[in-house]
Design a protein around this motif. Structure first.
Motif, PDB file in Angstrom:
ATOM      1  N   PRO A 185       2.742   6.640 -10.543  1.00  0.00           N
ATOM      2  CA  PRO A 185       1.653   7.904  -9.946  1.00  0.00           C
ATOM      3  C   PRO A 185       0.757   8.008 -10.890  1.00  0.00           C
ATOM      4  CG  PRO A 185       3.934   8.636 -10.960  1.00  0.00           C
ATOM      5  CD  PRO A 185       3.835   7.163 -10.927  1.00  0.00           C
ATOM      6  N   VAL A 186      -0.620   8.551 -10.546  1.00  0.00           N
ATOM      7  CA  VAL A 186      -1.725   8.813 -11.321  1.00  0.00           C
ATOM      8  C   VAL A 186      -2.500  10.275 -10.892  1.00  0.00           C
ATOM      9  CG1 VAL A 186      -1.781   6.415 -12.177  1.00  0.00           C
ATOM     10  CG2 VAL A 186      -3.245   7.216 -10.012  1.00  0.00           C
ATOM     11  N   VAL A 187      -3.256  10.699 -11.515  1.00  0.00           N
ATOM     12  CA  VAL A 187      -3.704  11.991 -11.258  1.00  0.00           C
ATOM     13  C   VAL A 187      -5.108  11.826 -10.669  1.00  0.00           C
ATOM     14  CG1 VAL A 187      -4.310  14.120 -12.231  1.00  0.00           C
ATOM     15  CG2 VAL A 187      -2.405  13.003 -12.938  1.00  0.00           C
ATOM     16  N   HIS A 188      -5.406  11.861  -9.267  1.00  0.00           N
ATOM     17  CA  HIS A 188      -6.562  11.568  -8.518  1.00  0.00           C
ATOM     18  C   HIS A 188      -6.405  12.595  -7.380  1.00  0.00           C
ATOM     19  CE1 HIS A 188     -10.190   9.678  -7.736  1.00  0.00           C
ATOM     20  NE2 HIS A 188      -9.741   9.333  -6.565  1.00  0.00           N
ATOM     21  N   SER A 189      -7.333  12.545  -6.515  1.00  0.00           N
ATOM     22  CA  SER A 189      -7.096  13.460  -5.199  1.00  0.00           C
ATOM     23  C   SER A 189      -5.636  12.918  -4.700  1.00  0.00           C
ATOM     24  CB  SER A 189      -8.080  12.940  -3.950  1.00  0.00           C
ATOM     25  OG  SER A 189      -9.476  13.284  -4.828  1.00  0.00           O
ATOM     26  N   GLN A 190      -4.788  13.902  -4.435  1.00  0.00           N
ATOM     27  CA  GLN A 190      -3.416  13.559  -4.497  1.00  0.00           C
ATOM     28  C   GLN A 190      -3.166  13.304  -2.879  1.00  0.00           C
ATOM     29  OE1 GLN A 190      -0.723  13.273  -6.336  1.00  0.00           O
ATOM     30  NE2 GLN A 190      -2.596  13.322  -7.450  1.00  0.00           N
ATOM     31  N   GLU A 191      -4.461  13.568  -1.788  1.00  0.00           N
ATOM     32  CA  GLU A 191      -4.300  13.334  -0.450  1.00  0.00           C
ATOM     33  C   GLU A 191      -4.347  11.772  -0.381  1.00  0.00           C
ATOM     34  OE1 GLU A 191      -5.630  17.574  -0.794  1.00  0.00           O
ATOM     35  OE2 GLU A 191      -6.304  15.482  -1.698  1.00  0.00           O
ATOM     36  N   THR A 192      -4.892  11.141  -1.248  1.00  0.00           N
ATOM     37  CA  THR A 192      -4.767   9.682  -1.144  1.00  0.00           C
ATOM     38  C   THR A 192      -3.694   8.838  -1.538  1.00  0.00           C
ATOM     39  OG1 THR A 192      -5.826   9.329  -3.328  1.00  0.00           O
ATOM     40  CG2 THR A 192      -7.214  10.059  -1.696  1.00  0.00           C
ATOM     41  N   LEU A 193      -2.623   9.571  -2.087  1.00  0.00           N
ATOM     42  CA  LEU A 193      -1.356   8.973  -2.733  1.00  0.00           C
ATOM     43  C   LEU A 193      -1.669   7.769  -3.858  1.00  0.00           C
ATOM     44  CD1 LEU A 193       0.681   8.342   0.610  1.00  0.00           C
ATOM     45  CD2 LEU A 193       0.643  10.549  -1.139  1.00  0.00           C
ATOM     46  N   PRO A 194      -2.464   8.334  -4.733  1.00  0.00           N
ATOM     47  CA  PRO A 194      -2.971   7.449  -5.837  1.00  0.00           C
ATOM     48  C   PRO A 194      -2.043   6.900  -6.796  1.00  0.00           C
ATOM     49  CG  PRO A 194      -3.201   9.919  -6.519  1.00  0.00           C
ATOM     50  CD  PRO A 194      -2.678   9.904  -5.226  1.00  0.00           C
ATOM     51  N   HIS A 195      -1.884   5.623  -6.976  1.00  0.00           N
ATOM     52  CA  HIS A 195      -1.122   4.848  -8.024  1.00  0.00           C
ATOM     53  C   HIS A 195      -1.806   3.961  -8.991  1.00  0.00           C
ATOM     54  CE1 HIS A 195       1.888   6.346  -4.784  1.00  0.00           C
ATOM     55  NE2 HIS A 195       2.622   6.119  -5.810  1.00  0.00           N
ATOM     56  N   GLY A 196      -1.452   3.751  -9.918  1.00  0.00           N
ATOM     57  CA  GLY A 196      -1.741   2.738 -10.800  1.00  0.00           C
ATOM     58  C   GLY A 196      -0.598   1.481 -10.647  1.00  0.00           C
ATOM     59  N   LEU A 197      -1.129   0.255 -10.655  1.00  0.00           N
ATOM     60  CA  LEU A 197      -0.507  -1.080 -10.307  1.00  0.00           C
ATOM     61  C   LEU A 197      -0.153  -1.740 -11.272  1.00  0.00           C
ATOM     62  CD1 LEU A 197      -2.135  -1.323  -6.996  1.00  0.00           C
ATOM     63  CD2 LEU A 197       0.061  -0.493  -7.244  1.00  0.00           C
ATOM     64  N   ARG A 198       0.884  -2.255 -11.656  1.00  0.00           N
ATOM     65  CA  ARG A 198       1.293  -3.421 -12.733  1.00  0.00           C
ATOM     66  C   ARG A 198       1.787  -4.625 -11.889  1.00  0.00           C
ATOM     67  NH1 ARG A 198       2.803  -3.495 -18.271  1.00  0.00           N
ATOM     68  NH2 ARG A 198       4.084  -5.065 -18.908  1.00  0.00           N
ATOM     69  N   VAL A 199       0.901  -5.590 -11.819  1.00  0.00           N
ATOM     70  CA  VAL A 199       1.080  -6.735 -10.980  1.00  0.00           C
ATOM     71  C   VAL A 199       1.598  -8.039 -11.946  1.00  0.00           C
ATOM     72  CG1 VAL A 199       0.255  -8.307  -9.331  1.00  0.00           C
ATOM     73  CG2 VAL A 199      -0.397  -6.077  -9.210  1.00  0.00           C
ATOM     74  N   THR A 200       2.670  -8.786 -11.563  1.00  0.00           N
ATOM     75  CA  THR A 200       3.077  -9.712 -12.483  1.00  0.00           C
ATOM     76  C   THR A 200       3.272 -10.958 -11.337  1.00  0.00           C
ATOM     77  OG1 THR A 200       4.755  -8.275 -13.773  1.00  0.00           O
ATOM     78  CG2 THR A 200       5.123 -10.845 -13.727  1.00  0.00           C
TER      79      THR A 200
ATOM     80  N   CYS B 183       0.918  -1.081  -0.136  1.00  0.00           N
ATOM     81  CA  CYS B 183       0.018  -0.030  -0.074  1.00  0.00           C
ATOM     82  C   CYS B 183       0.874   1.279  -0.216  1.00  0.00           C
ATOM     83  CB  CYS B 183      -0.923   0.054   1.227  1.00  0.00           C
ATOM     84  SG  CYS B 183      -0.017  -0.173   2.833  1.00  0.00           S
ATOM     85  N   PRO B 184       0.119   2.428  -0.209  1.00  0.00           N
ATOM     86  CA  PRO B 184       0.874   3.715  -0.034  1.00  0.00           C
ATOM     87  C   PRO B 184       1.703   3.982   1.162  1.00  0.00           C
ATOM     88  CG  PRO B 184      -1.131   3.880  -1.477  1.00  0.00           C
ATOM     89  CD  PRO B 184      -1.039   2.636  -0.845  1.00  0.00           C
ATOM     90  N   VAL B 185       2.498   4.871   1.543  1.00  0.00           N
ATOM     91  CA  VAL B 185       2.893   5.153   2.931  1.00  0.00           C
ATOM     92  C   VAL B 185       1.794   5.760   3.788  1.00  0.00           C
ATOM     93  CG1 VAL B 185       4.548   6.567   4.150  1.00  0.00           C
ATOM     94  CG2 VAL B 185       5.151   5.372   2.244  1.00  0.00           C
ATOM     95  N   GLY B 186       1.719   5.223   4.830  1.00  0.00           N
ATOM     96  CA  GLY B 186       0.563   5.853   5.801  1.00  0.00           C
ATOM     97  C   GLY B 186      -0.590   4.919   6.116  1.00  0.00           C
ATOM     98  N   MET B 187      -0.744   3.959   5.030  1.00  0.00           N
ATOM     99  CA  MET B 187      -1.867   3.214   5.138  1.00  0.00           C
ATOM    100  C   MET B 187      -2.078   2.329   6.581  1.00  0.00           C
ATOM    101  SD  MET B 187      -4.694   2.248   3.863  1.00  0.00           S
ATOM    102  CE  MET B 187      -4.436   2.377   1.905  1.00  0.00           C
ATOM    103  N   ASP B 188      -1.195   2.080   7.236  1.00  0.00           N
ATOM    104  CA  ASP B 188      -1.275   1.474   8.592  1.00  0.00           C
ATOM    105  C   ASP B 188      -1.778   2.263   9.429  1.00  0.00           C
ATOM    106  OD1 ASP B 188       0.905   3.214   8.379  1.00  0.00           O
ATOM    107  OD2 ASP B 188       2.289   2.016   9.701  1.00  0.00           O
TER     108      ASP B 188
END
Length: 245
Positions: A140-155, A91-96
């Motif tokens: 990094p993607v463009v959404h509400s920046q306070e949420t630390l938004p990301h796209g994910l590529r999972v292998t 997860c993004p930093v701070g989720m805990d």
């Protein structure tokens, strides 16, 4: 290696069209995990008879409740079930801290997760996590920046699942989805309707190189215009199998 994806929820924050909040269950012989865990995820897991104890990892794209709010109920369920094996949350930093705050907010003074072996792995932008049995790349993607938004590529094995998370159009999505076996892309609007989300009118002008594109996180406007949409649209409960190469 055979990989399977079950759509637990492909709705937006408002459950448009009666769809559950975002969550995708990916299973393989080596690891089972969730991509996002929206508020309705535990209900969907029980609906499709997927034991929570089978899930090894939960990957969260950003800190909005329709993408991580189900963590509270998932973890409380595992506490009730006396889960012993670790659960990894990527997860993004701070989720805990967000999870602790949410548990206290929903069940003040009555719940603790200290009995669970929760292992957080944090990511930032343009980071690659080579974890056991899985690789995760963050964009990094463009959404509400306070949420630390990301796209994910999972292998997983030799299969690549790309996921936009919540975002308006950004050229980061080209690299994110490049030659992915499946690109799950949010498409909240049909026409340009506002910031923070992609519209179909924008997406159809882009030349993506993914092998398969599927739209998710669709609002009422998108659903009302479904008959004119040229791309595959996700449905709750849908199963996508990736046969062994």
């Amino acid at each position: 290696m055979e990989v399977s994806l079950r759509i637990l929820g492909c709705g937006d924050a408002f459950c448009s069209g009666g769809r559950s909040n975002t969550s995708f269950y990916v299973s393989s012989p080596e690891i089972n995990f969730l991509i996002d865990c929206g508020a309705t995820t535990l209900l969907a897991l029980k609906k499709y008879q997927i034991p929570t104890g089978d899930i090894d990892m939960i990957v969260i794209s950003h800190m909005h409740g329709d993408h991580f709010g189900g963590l509270v109920f998932f973890l409380l369920e595992e506490k009730k079930n006396k889960r012993k094996k670790p659960i990894c949350i990527v997860c993004p930093v701070g989720m805990d801290e967000k999870v602790k705050q949410a548990v206290e907010l929903y069940y003040p003074g009555s719940s603790t997760l200290s009995e669970l072996d929760i292992r957080y792995v944090f990511f930032g932008s343009h980071q690659t996590l080579d974890l056991e049995k899985i690789k995760i790349e963050s964009f990094p993607v463009v959404h509400s920046q306070e949420t630390l938004p990301h796209g994910l590529r999972v292998t997983v094995g030799d299969r690549v699942i790309a996921y936009s998370g919540d975002t308006e159009w950004t050229d980061e999505l080209y690299a994110l989805s490049d030659r992915a076996d499946l690109f799950i892309c949010e498409c909240n609007f049909y026409l340009d309707g506002g910031p923070n989300h992609i519209s179909y009118s924008t997406l159809k002008t882009k030349k993506l190189t993914c092998k398969r594109l599927m739209l998710t996180h669709m609002g009422e406007e998108m659903l009302d215009n479904a008959e004119s949409v040229e791309f595959e649209m996700a449905e709750d409960g849908m199963v996508i199998n990736f046969p062994k190469n």
